[in-house]
Each structure stands twice: as structure tokens, then as C-alpha cells.
Scaffold this motif. Structure first.
Motif, PDB file in Angstrom:
ATOM      1  N   GLY A  30       0.801  -1.217   0.000  1.00  0.00           N
ATOM      2  CA  GLY A  30       0.000   0.000   0.000  1.00  0.00           C
ATOM      3  C   GLY A  30       0.829   1.260   0.000  1.00  0.00           C
ATOM      4  O   GLY A  30       0.544   2.218  -0.733  1.00  0.00           O
ATOM      5  N   LEU A  31       1.881   1.286   0.814  1.00  0.00           N
ATOM      6  CA  LEU A  31       2.749   2.464   0.838  1.00  0.00           C
ATOM      7  C   LEU A  31       3.487   2.629  -0.483  1.00  0.00           C
ATOM      8  O   LEU A  31       3.670   3.745  -0.976  1.00  0.00           O
ATOM      9  N   GLY A  32       3.923   1.501  -1.067  1.00  0.00           N
ATOM     10  CA  GLY A  32       4.596   1.571  -2.355  1.00  0.00           C
ATOM     11  C   GLY A  32       3.690   2.135  -3.428  1.00  0.00           C
ATOM     12  O   GLY A  32       4.110   2.936  -4.264  1.00  0.00           O
ATOM     13  N   MET A  33       2.414   1.714  -3.425  1.00  0.00           N
ATOM     14  CA  MET A  33       1.447   2.254  -4.378  1.00  0.00           C
ATOM     15  C   MET A  33       1.249   3.743  -4.146  1.00  0.00           C
ATOM     16  O   MET A  33       1.207   4.538  -5.098  1.00  0.00           O
ATOM     17  N   ALA A  34       1.117   4.135  -2.896  1.00  0.00           N
ATOM     18  CA  ALA A  34       0.919   5.545  -2.578  1.00  0.00           C
ATOM     19  C   ALA A  34       2.114   6.388  -3.023  1.00  0.00           C
ATOM     20  O   ALA A  34       1.941   7.472  -3.604  1.00  0.00           O
ATOM     21  N   MET A  35       3.309   5.894  -2.785  1.00  0.00           N
ATOM     22  CA  MET A  35       4.499   6.651  -3.183  1.00  0.00           C
ATOM     23  C   MET A  35       4.639   6.697  -4.700  1.00  0.00           C
ATOM     24  O   MET A  35       5.099   7.705  -5.253  1.00  0.00           O
ATOM     25  N   THR A  36       4.229   5.641  -5.374  1.00  0.00           N
ATOM     26  CA  THR A  36       4.263   5.646  -6.837  1.00  0.00           C
ATOM     27  C   THR A  36       3.325   6.711  -7.384  1.00  0.00           C
ATOM     28  O   THR A  36       3.680   7.451  -8.321  1.00  0.00           O
ATOM     29  N   ASN A 391     -12.261  -0.876 -12.263  1.00  0.00           N
ATOM     30  CA  ASN A 391     -11.409   0.077 -11.529  1.00  0.00           C
ATOM     31  C   ASN A 391     -10.975  -0.452 -10.169  1.00  0.00           C
ATOM     32  O   ASN A 391     -10.709   0.325  -9.254  1.00  0.00           O
ATOM     33  N   MET A 392     -10.916  -1.768 -10.029  1.00  0.00           N
ATOM     34  CA  MET A 392     -10.301  -2.365  -8.840  1.00  0.00           C
ATOM     35  C   MET A 392      -9.011  -3.039  -9.285  1.00  0.00           C
ATOM     36  O   MET A 392      -9.011  -3.852 -10.211  1.00  0.00           O
ATOM     37  N   PHE A 393      -7.925  -2.682  -8.629  1.00  0.00           N
ATOM     38  CA  PHE A 393      -6.606  -3.222  -8.963  1.00  0.00           C
ATOM     39  C   PHE A 393      -5.953  -3.725  -7.680  1.00  0.00           C
ATOM     40  O   PHE A 393      -5.952  -3.031  -6.660  1.00  0.00           O
ATOM     41  N   LEU A 394      -5.386  -4.911  -7.734  1.00  0.00           N
ATOM     42  CA  LEU A 394      -4.810  -5.541  -6.550  1.00  0.00           C
ATOM     43  C   LEU A 394      -3.298  -5.387  -6.507  1.00  0.00           C
ATOM     44  O   LEU A 394      -2.628  -5.457  -7.539  1.00  0.00           O
ATOM     45  N   ILE A 395      -2.774  -5.192  -5.317  1.00  0.00           N
ATOM     46  CA  ILE A 395      -1.341  -5.285  -5.052  1.00  0.00           C
ATOM     47  C   ILE A 395      -1.106  -6.570  -4.270  1.00  0.00           C
ATOM     48  O   ILE A 395      -1.776  -6.822  -3.272  1.00  0.00           O
ATOM     49  N   TYR A 396      -0.161  -7.396  -4.732  1.00  0.00           N
ATOM     50  CA  TYR A 396       0.118  -8.703  -4.120  1.00  0.00           C
ATOM     51  C   TYR A 396      -1.124  -9.581  -4.184  1.00  0.00           C
ATOM     52  O   TYR A 396      -1.531 -10.202  -3.192  1.00  0.00           O
ATOM     53  N   GLY A 404      11.286 -17.764  -4.537  1.00  0.00           N
ATOM     54  CA  GLY A 404      12.730 -17.592  -4.479  1.00  0.00           C
ATOM     55  C   GLY A 404      13.241 -16.202  -4.761  1.00  0.00           C
ATOM     56  O   GLY A 404      14.375 -16.047  -5.195  1.00  0.00           O
ATOM     57  N   ASN A 405      12.406 -15.157  -4.566  1.00  0.00           N
ATOM     58  CA  ASN A 405      12.875 -13.803  -4.841  1.00  0.00           C
ATOM     59  C   ASN A 405      12.125 -12.818  -3.963  1.00  0.00           C
ATOM     60  O   ASN A 405      11.403 -13.230  -3.055  1.00  0.00           O
ATOM     61  N   SER A 406      12.240 -11.527  -4.247  1.00  0.00           N
ATOM     62  CA  SER A 406      11.672 -10.500  -3.375  1.00  0.00           C
ATOM     63  C   SER A 406      10.297 -10.054  -3.853  1.00  0.00           C
ATOM     64  O   SER A 406      10.140  -9.592  -4.983  1.00  0.00           O
ATOM     65  N   ILE A 407       9.309 -10.140  -2.976  1.00  0.00           N
ATOM     66  CA  ILE A 407       7.959  -9.703  -3.316  1.00  0.00           C
ATOM     67  C   ILE A 407       7.906  -8.186  -3.512  1.00  0.00           C
ATOM     68  O   ILE A 407       7.014  -7.678  -4.204  1.00  0.00           O
ATOM     69  N   ILE A 408       8.845  -7.441  -2.938  1.00  0.00           N
ATOM     70  CA  ILE A 408       8.842  -5.986  -3.119  1.00  0.00           C
ATOM     71  C   ILE A 408       9.046  -5.650  -4.591  1.00  0.00           C
ATOM     72  O   ILE A 408       8.442  -4.706  -5.116  1.00  0.00           O
ATOM     73  N   TYR A 409       9.858  -6.420  -5.268  1.00  0.00           N
ATOM     74  CA  TYR A 409      10.083  -6.228  -6.699  1.00  0.00           C
ATOM     75  C   TYR A 409       8.772  -6.406  -7.453  1.00  0.00           C
ATOM     76  O   TYR A 409       8.444  -5.623  -8.361  1.00  0.00           O
ATOM     77  N   MET A 410       8.012  -7.436  -7.105  1.00  0.00           N
ATOM     78  CA  MET A 410       6.720  -7.676  -7.756  1.00  0.00           C
ATOM     79  C   MET A 410       5.744  -6.547  -7.464  1.00  0.00           C
ATOM     80  O   MET A 410       5.028  -6.067  -8.365  1.00  0.00           O
ATOM     81  N   MET A 411       5.687  -6.102  -6.222  1.00  0.00           N
ATOM     82  CA  MET A 411       4.770  -5.029  -5.848  1.00  0.00           C
ATOM     83  C   MET A 411       5.065  -3.743  -6.613  1.00  0.00           C
ATOM     84  O   MET A 411       4.144  -3.032  -7.031  1.00  0.00           O
TER      85      MET A 411
END
Length: 493
Positions: A30-36, A391-396, A404-411
Motif C-alpha cells: 500500500g505504501l509503495g502504491m501511494a508513493m508511486t 477500476n479495482m486493482f490488486l497489489i500482491y 525464491g525472490n523478493s515480493i517488493i520487486y513484484m509489488m
């Protein structure tokens, strides 16, 4: 669609009105989306957070030893590197402090409505807007709804007969009771997942006796952790490319692990070799070693990282019990072999990962209700868009977790994708059902041959469907979300 028309979309519109946006959840997603949005010049967004502070799982999980199993340079936003991580694998307080700092620096905190739990949202077909409902009885109308509540936010408690009768202290690792003094106590730990392998080594030295109830043994491989020195910090500040190179190296290793779990499974034998070598070195007792060898392919359940788990289990004040638990009594835990009297029970039993967006009630077009549409398993186009929920979009969202990797990259890629769709100038868009169905068929076909289909785990629904994990490399997801295919959507007018 009753009373609504749809128009195919292929090109961005020239006219544009900035939409109002509701983001649910103030964790990494959520914070990543807000900052984007903020960095792109969007101003009309609000983050709804049920708790009194931000952080998501890194606010909630305060158990001893809580830390990330992805190296810090990769488990952070690409646009907000931290040159002063104290360790390669950061612990919970440091990750939470990082989130607070970047949210403050990006001016996000005043956009968060803390203490506001979203209980549901309904799409209004007349206004083509979302009505967001809160536990406090308030209603907010917005153009765009972005749930970012994650997959690991709701603790899972096992259904064990007699659990309520236990007379001692009992709690889940995600709601750790710091008021309970564990020193000298007889402690039962139920579960041997990612949280347990972190907190058990922390509480073992002072426990009177520790009984670990293991349903299935995890694969645990060495954790290449170390403290960063002041020279590391100076180097990262003077030459940021050195930290970026470390991030790239970790990302590449993560891709290797992903191949070992999906498309090139024989590579998993190399990882299994690390597990067996560590087990042999750290557990001299052959009978205990035999208990700690999994009976399923490596990676089928979550692969874990620790240098302390096996040594802790090998201590004289620890027993590993593999008998099935039949009930919990007022004085302890009973198995087929008898009762184990304990003073404290700690549940390390994970989260309800496949219950996406629950317990919120989400209602879309023509009476569609998300819990019913997802009754056989959650699904979404690119893990982001669900048909009949404009107009509904999901994060994660579904099928975007990683083995085997970082979910932050996906988000981050999800947030950038959503931003591009919003910038396309369409007032109300819905992914085409046939596009979403084709995507889901592809994902499930590929997952059927992955290692995750070979055993019961939190990656899978009760019906066997893998609804959590992405079937390919992170690089593939990067390419598929780099630029939205607007022809996959239709505009609701």
C-alpha cells in the motif's frame, strides 16, 4: 451488464481527469502504491489502515528473532535504497523503521487514515464509483479501489479439540504476548514454519523445556547473514553502484532458485545438498536427524533459511515430537503417545494466505460478490485485475507470490502497471473475462508441473489449486507488466 455498456479499449484517451483513489493497507504494498502515485504527481488518494501505525506484517510480527529471509538491498524499494542497513538480512525493527522513514520522506503519512478498518466496498453502477465502507460506520466514494492487504496478514489457528480449555498462556507468533515471561517455563511450540525457525532459537536458551510439535519437517538451508560494518555503509554512500550490484546479484540468485522450483527442477538437487550437509553437520543424533528430513520434494513447501534452527533442536532441553496432536487439555498437549504437560503454548502455524481480501466484502457488477467468484480459488489477470470489478486493482494479488525472490520487486511492478492504466485516461475499466480466463488457464497449467503442486502447503487451496504463486521468473513478470495491453480491458460507460 445490467444498465451498463462496455467499449473496447486499445489506445490511451486524450482527455483526462485525475481519479480519486482508495488504497487499503499501509504495508509495503500500500505504501509503495501511494508513493508511486505521489511521485507521478497524483494527489487524490487516501490510504486506509486498520491499525494505529503503518508497517503491515512488519508492525504485527514482533516475535523474538523476527527478520526477513530476503537480503535487505533487494527487500526494499528500488527508488528508496537504504545505505545504512545494519545487517544483510534485516530484523523486524529495522524494516519497520525503514518503512516509517521512506513514508515520511515521501510525504505519505498525512494521506493515511489510521485506525480505519475497511469492512467492504461496493461498485455503484449508476455513478461508476466505489463506495468504501468502514468498521466505524463511515462511507467514502472513490473512482479507483486498490486493495493492498497482502497474503500474510491473517494468522491461521489450527482447529484442535480442547484448545480453549488450556489453562496456561497461549498465543500465535504473529500476536506475540510479550507480557508472558518464558524463562524456565515448559513451552509447547506447534508448527515448524518460517516464524518458528526464527523464534525457537531465541527462546530455547532460557526455556525450562521446549517441546516442538512438527507435522512435517521443513527444508532449512544456511543463511548467509552478516552485520554490515561502517566500511560497508561508507562504501554504499560513496559508490551507490556497489549496493546496486549486490541487489542485482541477490536478484539473480533468486531467479536461479525460482527455476529450481518451476522450469528446471533438477537444480533443486543442488539446494537439497545444502540442506543435507547442514543437517548432518549441526545434528549429530541420528534419530533426531531422521525426524528432520522432509518427505516431500524440496520447495514444495516454503524453503527456509537459518543457521540456528538445527542447533537449537539438538539441545538437551528440546524435544521434537512428530506424533499427531489429538487434543489440547487444560494442562498441555495430548498426542497418541500421551500428554505433554506445558505452561505455555505458542502457535507457529502461519497465515490464511489463500483467503485473499477476507474478511472484507467486495461487490462488483451485476451482483457479483468476490468471495463467491473466488469460492474455488482466487484468480486475477496478472494478479491485478478481476473481471466484473471495474477500476479495482490488486497489489500482491493471486499468483504473484514468489518462492525464491523478493515480493517488493513484484509489488513495484504492479504499482507501475496500475499507474499506467490510470494514466491511460479511461474513466472506468474492466478486464475482459475471456482475457482473464485465458491468463488463468495458462498460469494453472504451468503451476501443475511446478514443485508446488506436489504436496499440501499454504500455497494451495483445499481443492489443490495453487492460488498464491507466480509460475515463472520475476523477469517474465517484469516484461508482462512493463506496459499494459489496453486491449485486455473494456471501458464501462
Amino acid at each position: 451488464m445490467a444498465g451498463l455498456n462496455v467499449v473496447s479499449v486499445s489506445e490511451p484517451r486524450t482527455s483526462y481527469r485525475e481519479p480519486t483513489v482508495a488504497i487499503i493497507g499501509a504495508g509495503f504494498g500500500g505504501l509503495g502504491m501511494a508513493m508511486t502515485l505521489k511521485r507521478a504527481g497524483f494527489d487524490n488518494f487516501t490510504v486506509f489502515e486498520r491499525a494505529a501505525d503503518l508497517g503491515g506484517v512488519w508492525r504485527e510480527n514482533t516475535y523474538p528473532g523476527a527478520a526477513c529471509d530476503v537480503p535487505s538491498p533487494l527487500y526494499s524499494y528500488s527508488f528508496a535504497p537504504n545505505r545504512a542497513w545494519p545487517r544483510r538480512y534485516s530484523q523486524q525493527p529495522d524494516i519497520l523503521a525503514y518503512l516509517r522513514r521512506v513514508a515520511t520522506e515521501h510525504g505519505i503519512l498525512d494521506r493515511v487514515r489510521f485506525g480505519t478498518e475497511v469492512t467492504g466496498a461496493e461498485f455503484d453502477e449508476d455513478t461508476r464509483r466505489w463506495r468504501v465502507e468502514t468498521a466505524q460506520g463511515d462511507t467514502f466514494e472513490v473512482d479507483v479501489l486498490i486493495p493492498a492487504v497482502g497474503q500474510l496478514s491473517r494468522p491461521a489457528m489450527p482447529d484442535i479439540p480442547g484448545a480453549a480449555s488450556f489453562e496456561g498462556a497461549a498465543f500465535h507468533s504473529a500476536t506475540w504476548n510479550h507480557d508472558v515471561d518464558l524463562a524456565g517455563k515448559r513451552i509447547a511450540v506447534i508448527g515448524t514454519g518460517a516464524s518458528a525457525i526464527q523464534f525457537v532459537p531465541q527462546i530455547q536458551p532460557t526455556a525450562g523445556h521446549l517441546t516442538v510439535f512438527q507435522r512435517s519437517a521443513p527444508y532449512v538451508i544456511p543463511k548467509a547473514d552478516r552485520a554490515y560494518t561502517r566500511w560497508h555503509h561508507r562504501l554504499y554512500r560513496a559508490l551507490p553502484l556497489t549496493q546496486l550490484a549486490g541487489r542485482l546479484g541477490t536478484w539473480t540468485i533468486g531467479e536461479f532458485l525460482t527455476m529450481a522450483l518451476t522450469s528446471v527442477q533438477p537444480l533443486g538437487k543442488l539446494v537439497e545438498g545444502l540442506f543435507r550437509l547442514q543437517l548432518r553437520r549441526q545434528v549429530p543424533d541420528k534419530r533426531l536427524r531422521a525426524k528432520l528430513v522432509p518427505d516431500y520434494p524440496i520447495g514444495c513447501k516454503r524453503l527456509l533459511f537459518s543457521n540456528e534452527w538445527f542447533p537449537a533442536l539438538a539441545q538437551s532441553n528440546v524435544d521434537v515430537v512428530t506424533d499427531r496432536i489429538t487434543e489440547i487439555t487444560p494442562r498441555g498437549v495430548r498426542t497418541a503417545q500421551g500428554e505433554h504437560e506445558v505452561d505455555v503454548i505458542i502457535y507457529g502455524t502461519g497465515f490464511k494466505a489463500t483467503e485473499f481480501l477476507a474478511p472484507m466484502r467486495i461487490r462488483g457488477l451485476d451482483g457479483h460478490e468476490l468471495s463467491k467468484d473466488w469460492a474455488e480459488g482466487a484468480h486475477a489477470y496478472l494478479g491485478i485485475s478481476v473481471p466484473n470489478y471495474p477500476n479495482m486493482f490488486l497489489i500482491y494479488g493471486p499468483n504473484t507470490n514468489l518462492g525464491g525472490n523478493s515480493i517488493i520487486y513484484m509489488m513495484e511492478h504492479q504499482a507501475r502497471y496500475i499507474l499506467q492504466v490510470l494514466r491511460a485516461g479511461m474513466s472506468c475499466v474492466d478486464v475482459k473475462p475471456e482475457v482473464a480466463a485465458t491468463f488463468d488457464d495458462e498460469v494453472q497449467r504451468r503451476l501443475a508441473s511446478s514443485v508446488w503442486s506436489g504436496c499440501s502447503s499454504w500455497y494451495r487451496e483445499a481443492n489443490g489449486r495453487v492460488s498464491t504463486n507466480w509460475p515463472g521468473l520475476v523477469w517474465e513478470y517484469h516484461k508482462r507488466t512493463a506496459k499494459p495491453d489496453l486491449s485486455a480491458y473494456q471501458e464501462v460507460v
